[in-house]
Design a protein around this motif. Sequence first.
Motif, short mmCIF file in Angstrom:
data_model
loop_
_atom_site.label_atom_id
_atom_site.label_comp_id
_atom_site.label_asym_id
_atom_site.label_seq_id
_atom_site.Cartn_x
_atom_site.Cartn_y
_atom_site.Cartn_z
N UNK A 76 -6.05 -5.29 -1.18
CA UNK A 76 -4.77 -4.68 -0.82
C UNK A 76 -4.72 -4.48 0.68
N UNK A 77 -3.52 -4.55 1.23
CA UNK A 77 -3.35 -4.18 2.64
C UNK A 77 -2.03 -3.45 2.81
N UNK A 78 -1.91 -2.78 3.93
CA UNK A 78 -0.72 -1.96 4.16
C UNK A 78 0.39 -2.83 4.74
N UNK A 79 1.63 -2.56 4.40
CA UNK A 79 2.74 -3.28 5.02
C UNK A 79 3.21 -2.51 6.25
N UNK A 80 4.03 -3.15 7.06
CA UNK A 80 4.53 -2.47 8.24
C UNK A 80 5.33 -1.21 7.87
N UNK A 81 6.16 -1.38 6.83
CA UNK A 81 6.92 -0.23 6.34
C UNK A 81 5.99 0.89 5.91
N UNK A 82 4.96 0.50 5.14
CA UNK A 82 4.00 1.49 4.64
C UNK A 82 3.34 2.25 5.78
N UNK A 83 2.92 1.50 6.83
CA UNK A 83 2.24 2.14 7.95
C UNK A 83 3.18 3.11 8.66
N UNK A 84 4.43 2.68 8.86
CA UNK A 84 5.39 3.54 9.55
C UNK A 84 5.65 4.82 8.75
N UNK A 85 5.92 4.63 7.44
CA UNK A 85 6.22 5.80 6.62
C UNK A 85 5.04 6.76 6.53
N UNK A 86 3.83 6.18 6.44
CA UNK A 86 2.66 7.05 6.33
C UNK A 86 2.42 7.82 7.63
N UNK A 87 2.62 7.16 8.75
CA UNK A 87 2.47 7.86 10.04
C UNK A 87 3.50 8.98 10.17
#
Lengths: 98, 211
Positions: A74-85
């Motif tokens: 699994x890897x993080x998507x750009x959306x995922x990284x933004x939302x998590x930050x």
Amino acid sequence: MKNAISRLNKLFENRVRLGIMSVLIVNDTYDFNNFKETLGVTDGNLASHLKALEENSLIKVNKQFIGRKPNTSYSITETGATLFRDHIKALEDLIKSQ
Amino acid sequence: MEKRSDYSDDIKTIKKIMEESSRFLSLSGLSGIFAGFSAIIGGTIAHFCILKYHTLFVNDSLATLSAGDISRIKIQLTADALIVLLFSLVISFYFSYRKARSKGHKIWSLISRRFLLSFIIPLITGAFFIIILFLENQWFLIVPSMLIFYGLALISAGKFTYNEIFYLGLAEILIGFCAAIIKGPAVLFWILGFGILHIGYGIFMYRKYEG
């Protein structure tokens, strides 16, 4: 303060999902068994949370074969990284403001 | 509604998982201390018993020796360095294993493999380079190369373990360049880099994270 609470993402309220995102924000890829080991959760529990995050396009699944064994990472998507930050930022703001 | 303690619990969990999933934290300061002492012993043996006060600057010192003496020195120095290396590796593995077990971590995990790989590639590159120097009798570059490649290995592995390793790596590289510029007391630089620095670093890390 109210603003910060509204910035908290419901998807990350669950501890397992929070854990998955924390792992993927610092690791390019991570596979199923490693998640199990790091987070100490059962197969079914982990699978359902990974599925939920995938369906929301926060993480992506890469299926491949290592030799003859199928390996799912699994890897993080750009959306995922933004939302998590954003979620982390909101948590930090809440701690500061209280 | 969540309370403040829930928010800080979340943040703590996130930080802990980020760190544990991306860093190999089973390295023990004790490894540094023991490796450092073995390097001091090995370096002292090299200086007094093998080189018998000759420096590694071949032009002014080893040139006076016979071919037989030189090959004897080569074999003994190699054996001496390999024993120090082997002892340091075994002791580091032992203390890491012990620390991992006491914390309930696995020693052989995705992250320890990433750590080892990033450490070992510059190290093996250095080893081959040093073997070439050795065969070509480029004595004076051997100790600087050891220190510089080891420093690079530490910096490369630093991404996957305690940040402090990065600074140890920088210090090793600096000492390596000093050893290359100030010709002669190479063994002293070797003892400084692999011995004294390791002991200081080991004590610092042990007190900071394990004391």
